[in-house]
Write an enzyme that holds these catalytic residues in place. Sequence first.
Site, mmCIF file in Angstrom:
data_model
loop_
_atom_site.group_PDB
_atom_site.id
_atom_site.type_symbol
_atom_site.label_atom_id
_atom_site.label_comp_id
_atom_site.label_asym_id
_atom_site.label_seq_id
_atom_site.Cartn_x
_atom_site.Cartn_y
_atom_site.Cartn_z
ATOM 1 N N GLU A 264 -51.729 20.902 7.947
ATOM 2 C CA GLU A 264 -50.509 21.166 8.706
ATOM 3 C C GLU A 264 -49.971 22.518 8.264
ATOM 4 O OE1 GLU A 264 -47.172 18.557 8.786
ATOM 5 O OE2 GLU A 264 -48.366 16.732 8.842
ATOM 6 N N GLU B 14 -47.909 13.054 3.538
ATOM 7 C CA GLU B 14 -46.996 13.800 2.668
ATOM 8 C C GLU B 14 -46.321 12.946 1.596
ATOM 9 O OE1 GLU B 14 -45.935 17.436 5.723
ATOM 10 O OE2 GLU B 14 -44.385 15.931 5.357
#
Length: 430
Positions: free
Chosen positions: A342, A206
Amino acid sequence: MLRFLRAFLFPFLLIWWTAFSNAALGPRIPNGFVTTHGRNFVLDDEQFAFIGANSYWLPLLTANEDVEATFQEMENADVKVLRTWGFNAINGSELAGALKSGLTYYQVWNSSEWVLNDGPQGLQRLDNVINTAGKHGIKVILTFTNNWVGYGGCELYINWITGASQTHDVFYSDPRIIASYQRYVKVLVERYKDSPNIFAWELMNEARCLGDLPGGPNCVPTSGLISRWYKQQADFVRSLDPFHMITTGGEGQFNWSKPKYYWYNGSFLSDYNYNGEAGENFDLDLTFDNIDFGTYHMYPQSWYTELDTPGSNFTVKQWGHNWISQHSNAIRQVEKPLVLEEFGVTGIANKTNIYPAWVDLALKTGHSIMPWQWGQLDLIEGNRVIKYTDEILDGASPNDGYAIYKNQTELWDIFKSAAKVQNARSWIME
């Protein structure tokens, strides 16, 4: 005479053609390594569509029996790919506590140079995870560092090399930090580059312009800083390993010239996931030669807390539906595979209401899917505080509100059914 010339020349022509073909096509992917063909993953000449699992905590377990039991249950659930952290770093001041508690750690920071722990409480635990995955037919996505502070992410590099007064974005630009990151990446790649158990290398979890530290002026929508960093690091990893796939690990934020807006509290706000402020540029990042497939994450319930309120016309389900469609449309421009890597909402009722629609659309648009996160019951460790608020409680793996456990039957069956769909998509590639 002509027959003689043919017989004489044919072996030489065959040797020349073989050499030419090998040079043109590049070295052959070793058996057991996953690669890509257009928008598909391929394993040993068969399409490889999968349902996967996220488990950052697997290398943190101290009992081999628990690692084995977790992979056995994943295999039973038709999980084909595990994503886990290849990082666990601590400050030197935490070392005594880590040794006492049994915390897994791979790097110790006491100065601008970290010290590697490749012992039984370090990389040997990661070795065990990767080897056990292979025993159960499961491939591993290994992530090199974290955008966030959890388990020693990129801000440890910032704090120890440039000083805590710096902004988060220096991680992507300071040559000393990049060299230190690459030194650690090289350790992992060289340790596992011959292993067919590795599915792909992942540059960062991320990546954003900001983290737990604030962002700075060098990472803005027009700077392209993270995109350049992605390309630089992917090229570096490829120089070490010609065969395993590489991906970003990004959340998939866009940098559209005409970003989305939404109304909130009487103001018309530019949407962070579309205006480039996060630092990613999903459309551009996909085009890099050594980024083999796209990843994106999806948490609208926590990303839009101000909108997800009673009486609002914002719906988590519909926002996710649009996000899946937008990434599917983007990937068609480059013809690479796509992984919804995710995603999650909290609350069992929310999950059982929303996940079927998201999973169905992802399957219809050719995704592979990895919900956050795998939940495991009956761990023999029983009760153990790991770090932060992470704990094994009554034999259950850490639960951040997103974990999916086998005894949540209705929820569990969503992904078991999806795995059957993916398994049926395997066929020999021509």
